[in-house]
Design an enzyme around this catalytic site. Structure first.
Site, PDB file in Angstrom:
ATOM      1  CG  HIS A 572     -35.752 -72.785   2.300  1.00  0.00           C
ATOM      2  ND1 HIS A 572     -35.298 -72.161   1.165  1.00  0.00           N
ATOM      3  CD2 HIS A 572     -34.694 -72.843   3.144  1.00  0.00           C
ATOM      4  CE1 HIS A 572     -34.011 -71.870   1.314  1.00  0.00           C
ATOM      5  NE2 HIS A 572     -33.623 -72.269   2.505  1.00  0.00           N
ATOM      6  CG  HIS A 577     -33.635 -68.868   5.873  1.00  0.00           C
ATOM      7  ND1 HIS A 577     -32.433 -68.269   5.571  1.00  0.00           N
ATOM      8  CD2 HIS A 577     -33.645 -70.031   5.178  1.00  0.00           C
ATOM      9  CE1 HIS A 577     -31.751 -69.015   4.726  1.00  0.00           C
ATOM     10  NE2 HIS A 577     -32.466 -70.105   4.472  1.00  0.00           N
ATOM     11  CG  HIS A 764     -31.139 -74.491   6.241  1.00  0.00           C
ATOM     12  ND1 HIS A 764     -29.904 -74.437   5.632  1.00  0.00           N
ATOM     13  CD2 HIS A 764     -31.906 -73.565   5.608  1.00  0.00           C
ATOM     14  CE1 HIS A 764     -29.928 -73.515   4.685  1.00  0.00           C
ATOM     15  NE2 HIS A 764     -31.130 -72.979   4.647  1.00  0.00           N
ATOM     16  CG  ASN A 768     -30.600 -74.440   1.240  1.00  0.00           C
ATOM     17  OD1 ASN A 768     -31.220 -73.488   0.783  1.00  0.00           O
ATOM     18  ND2 ASN A 768     -29.299 -74.588   1.054  1.00  0.00           N
ATOM     19  CB  ILE A 914     -26.395 -70.729   1.637  1.00  0.00           C
ATOM     20  CG1 ILE A 914     -26.544 -70.275   0.186  1.00  0.00           C
ATOM     21  CG2 ILE A 914     -26.896 -72.144   1.812  1.00  0.00           C
ATOM     22  CD1 ILE A 914     -25.874 -68.984  -0.142  1.00  0.00           C
TER      23      ILE A 914
END
Length: 914
Positions: A572, A577, A764, A768, A914
């Site tokens: 993740h 990110h 993602h 997520n 997010i």
């Protein structure tokens, strides 16, 4: 009305300074922007004070229109009008409302916003784009559907030979910034010309440089019209900055830095953290903030603690709707953290769950405290009246939503088939691999970590294969493994030295049955070797006895804990990110906003730098939520760095390549995407390949549209600089790796872009938005465990035999730890009301490109995603697909393209938001 006459020639001092400078009006000449070219050919977009004569020269707003809607020509040239659309804040304080009224008034009289219209054609006098200037004067009274949007107007008179406008310079004469949505120019033969902005325009008192806004035409660098060529270069130079000084909130400067702001040694030496992005601890780069170093460690950067914001370039910050959603989520998290904190404070220490009904109470009863009985504690732990007022509303505020994993079947988490199903259709379906060889061997140094052979023997595995040999099962691709041994073993000793943390390095072997089920058959849990136990490995199977039954449950819990840590820190955070951030920085620094590839990538960069900055501030920092809630504790980011060093590769971030690497797919040119799944009923891969192929087709047609000439990719200097910077600066520690794709052809380019867009969107989303649906029930997915599994010679083994349930529950996170991570997972799994989804177009960005062919391609992409949504819904109803349907089985929806706001367990946003 401003007349379009040629300005007087520049002075030598003006040329040496290289500025746009306003000069006094002479001989009836209106004040105009002077385009000054620096010695290196760039333009400085700076405008000095407007002077009163500019206001005197401006005409009233009213102008006559011809019957066809175009503005009538006057003797001096063509009258054109600019419509300037500005967005106001949704929620304003009284002082802000008063300021808005004043700005409204000032703008109405032409003293607030100055704009220069720049032609695509060269002015032979200035050797830059032809230019006319006007002040925004007056507001349009036609009703708008959005009460937070205001339209102003400005009139220009341009000469007949002005050509087509290609850029607008905007100067904000107010004392504060404003948000510019777009400017539309009316009156040219081409029809309305759109200049989409969607940007904050800084006040001139903060920065004298005017903002450059280009029209919505995409140009490769070599195709840039001569009148705006220097502006294109100037805009990029301003975005790059000079790499010096501390960034200010109004800046829009993108640059790189190390991860040297996670620790806070000045506050507490226990909060010191090593720098990531150096040779021994490589890492992707983050956005530079330029804060000064700490006093305790000159290599570390001082931190900005909440509620103060960490710098990100101005346009990267959350818009107001997102801020409100995130604030609401944070408030929810605070409530969910503080209420258990109060409960824990009534005890001598943080308390574990004593029975499973304690966990159920989080969803059924919640936490309710009466103000009068616990007034002192509330006064001590809760600050501010708002929280107290919220508390008085009722107990429902402290109840968690029932997670999807137990909503349909509260006992599903206990079963082996559900444990295995989540390896294919859970929140972390990207680590399972086909078992390719036996015996299983470690690649770690045997001198440090003991013999490389696994304790999972051929005899033990074959007991579970229904008469099949290991060799035959491997040949038929029916054995699979979840292998965290080599990644975690170097950290286990350090993790186990932390208070109330106990961890193993794990391997889990699965068997795919002829009936189409994946079944776990053996788990190996390893500790570092000791002199008395050089092979410190324990093997567990499901067995049939009562004791084996409970040790198997504990072994699965340790695997889930490892899986949760690897998911959060590697798959993740690192692989989406952190790795995406350098792509975003390089895109802004090297690709002009009029570059077609910038326009393609722009929706996929939204909010990522802001959410990453917030993560460095509160989630992955020393003492933050991740360290407090996940097994690796203070070593969390070191583990992430080690994974980057040994595992991360850009090329295998492509979904088909990753599936092939893990043996979960084989190459098959006859299949979509060129791969065939080894397990057809693998929802993440099956649905992911649909999304991947849609993105790939859209990107391929887009790239082919703009790069139609031979060698057009290699001759694109901006594009080559962009890819070069991603490798050499953004992923500096991996710059010399041989696996980086080349960028010589259209095929190279659309391959690279498909990976980036997939990572930002589908990948993602898949890892997520299932965090709370799967992790919200602590026993299903504990993020840490506090005890090792009792062995026969351990002192607490008898207690385990007498009360195995107590041993299991006391191994789980405490109530406070569990509710804290649940609050975070709930927030991270939430879709904002302003989410922008893959294949959907925000109405405010509807003029993003002036190219009908591209818009047709995008509409085709959107239609394909709608088809995919229907295909996925049908798959979830197919009773043959046991991983996504059946009694109590939740459907796999994480790769459904659309979603509403909230924790829905579905939806693919365009970007990592997010």
């Amino acid at each position: 009305m401003l007349t379009a006459v040629k300005p007087a020639g520049p002075s030598k001092s003006d040329i040496s300074r290289g500025v746009f400078r306003r000069t006094p009006a002479i001989s009836g000449e209106s004040p105009r922007a002077r385009v000054r070219v620096k010695g290196n050919g760039s333009i400085r977009a700076v405008i000095s004070s407007t002077g009163d004569k500019a206001l005197e020269a401006a005409s009233p707003l009213e102008s006559k229109e011809s019957t066809n809607g175009s503005l009538l020509s006057s003797g001096g040239g063509i009258e054109v009008r600019a419509t300037v659309t500005v967005r106001k804040k949704m929620k304003e304080k009284l002082t802000e409302k008063i300021e808005d009224q004043w700005e409204f008034f000032v703008n109405g009289f032409g003293q607030g916003i100055l704009i220069h219209l720049i032609s695509e054609e060269i002015d032979p006098v200035t050797n830059s784009g032809k230019s006319v200037e006007s002040s925004v004067r007056g507001w349009l009274t036609r009703p708008l559907s959005n009460p937070h949007i205001v339209e102003y107007a400005a009139n220009f008179t341009v000469p007949h030979d002005f050509g087509c406008p290609g850029a607008i310079l905007v100067t904000n004469l107010h004392n504060k910034e404003f948000y510019l949505l777009e400017i539309v120019i009316h009156g040219f033969d081409e029809g309305p010309i759109f200049f989409p902005a969607n940007t904050w325009i800084h006040s001139r008192k903060d920065n004298p440089e005017s903002r450059i806004i280009f029209k919505n035409q995409a140009y490769l660098p070599s195709q840039t019209p001569p009148g705006i060529k220097d502006l294109r270069r100037e805009d990029l130079l301003s975005i790059r900055g000079n790499g010096k000084g501390e960034r200010k909130p109004h800046d829009r400067i993108y640059d790189y830095d190390l991860y040297n702001d996670l620790g806070n040694p000045d506050k507490d030496e226990d909060l010191a953290r090593p720098v990531l992005g150096v040779e021994e601890r490589p890492y992707p780069r983050r956005c530079r903030t330029g804060r000064p170093p700490t006093k305790s460690d000159p290599l570390s950067e001082t931190r900005i603690e909440k509620p103060h914001p960490v710098y990100v370039p101005r346009d990267e910050t959350f818009e107001e709707i997102k801020q409100n959603t995130f604030s609401a989520g944070r408030l929810k998290a605070v409530l969910h953290n503080l209420i258990p904190s109060i409960a824990a404070s009534l005890s001598s220490s943080d308390i574990p769950f004593k029975c499973f009904s304690d966990i159920d109470k989080l969803y059924n009863d919640g936490f309710l405290l009466k103000d009068d009985e616990n007034k002192d504690i509330i006064e001590k732990l809760l600050v501010g009246k708002i929280v107290k007022q919220v508390m008085s509303i009722g107990q429902t505020l402290w109840k968690y939503e029932t997670p999807a994993i137990i909503k349909r079947d509260r006992f599903a988490w206990l079963r082996d088939n559900e444990f295995a199903r989540q390896a294919l259709a859970g929140v972390n379906p990207v680590n399972i691999e086909v078992l390719k060889e036996f015996p299983i061997l470690s690649k770690l140094d045997p001198a440090v970590y003991g013999p490389p052979e696994s304790a999972l023997t051929k005899e033990l595995i074959e007991q579970e294969l229904n008469g099949l040999s290991v060799e035959k099962a491997i040949e038929d691709k029916r054995l699979f493994i979840l292998d965290y041994h080599d990644m975690l073993l170097p950290f286990v000793k350090k993790i186990n030295s932390l208070p109330n943390r106990k961890s193993y390095a794990s391997r889990t072997v699965f068997f795919y049955t002829k009936t189409g089920f994946l079944r776990p058959i053996a788990i190996e849990l390893s500790l570092p070797p000791t002199p008395s136990s050089p092979r410190n490995k324990h093997v567990y199977t499901h067995g049939h006895g009562a004791t084996t039954h409970w040790t198997w449950k504990l072994a699965k819990a340790h695997v889930c804990s490892n899986d949760a840590g690897v998911h959060q820190l590697v798959n993740h955070w690192l692989r989406t990110h952190a790795s995406m951030e350098p792509y975003i920085i390089a895109t802004h620094r090297q690709l002009s906003s009029m570059h077609p590839i910038y326009k393609l990538l722009h929706p996929h960069m939204r909010y990522t730098l802001e959410i990453n900055a917030l993560a460095r501030q509160s989630l992955i920092n020393g003492g933050g939520i991740i360290e407090a809630s996940f097994s690796p504790g203070k070593y969390a980011m070191e583990l992430s760095s080690a994974a980057y060093k040994s595992l991360w590769r850009f090329d295998i971030d492509a979904l088909p390549a990753d599936l092939i690497r893990r043996g979960m797919a084989v190459e098959d040119p006859s299949m979509p995407c060129g791969v065939r799944l080894v397990i057809e009923d693998y929802p993440y891969a099956a649905d992911g390949l649909l999304i991947w192929s849609a993105i790939q087709e859209w990107v391929e047609t887009y790239v082919n549209h703009f790069y139609s000439e031979p060698n057009s990719v290699t001759s694109d200097l901006e594009l080559q600089a962009w890819w070069d910077e991603i490798k050499k600066k953004g992923h500096h520690d991996k710059r010399n790796e041989p696996w980086w794709p080349k960028l010589n052809t259209k095929e190279d380019l659309h391959g690279i872009l498909t990976i980036m867009i997939w990572i930002a969107s589908g990948q993602h989303a898949a890892i997520n938005f299932g965090q709370y649906p799967f992790g919200g029930y602590v026993p299903n997915r504990p993020t840490l465990l506090r005890r090792l599994i009792p062995q026969e010679n351990d002192s607490d083994y008898d207690k385990f035999i007498l009360n195995p349930q107590h041993t299991f529950l006391s191994s789980l996170p405490t109530k406070l730890q569990a509710t804290k991570v649940m609050a975070v997972q709930d927030t991270l799994s939430t879709h904002s009301a302003d989410e922008e989804y893959l294949g959907q177009m925000n109405l405010l960005h509807s003029h993003w490109i002036n190219d009908h062919e591209v818009l047709k391609m995008f509409n085709k992409f959107s239609a394909r995603l709608e088809e995919i949504e229907e295909i996925i819904n049908e798959r979830n109803k197919d009773t043959r697909l046991k991983t996504r349907s059946g009694a109590g089985v939740p459907p796999y929806e994480l790769l459904l393209p659309s979603s509403g706001p909230g924790v829905t367990g579905r939806g693919i946003p365009n970007s990592i938001s997010i």
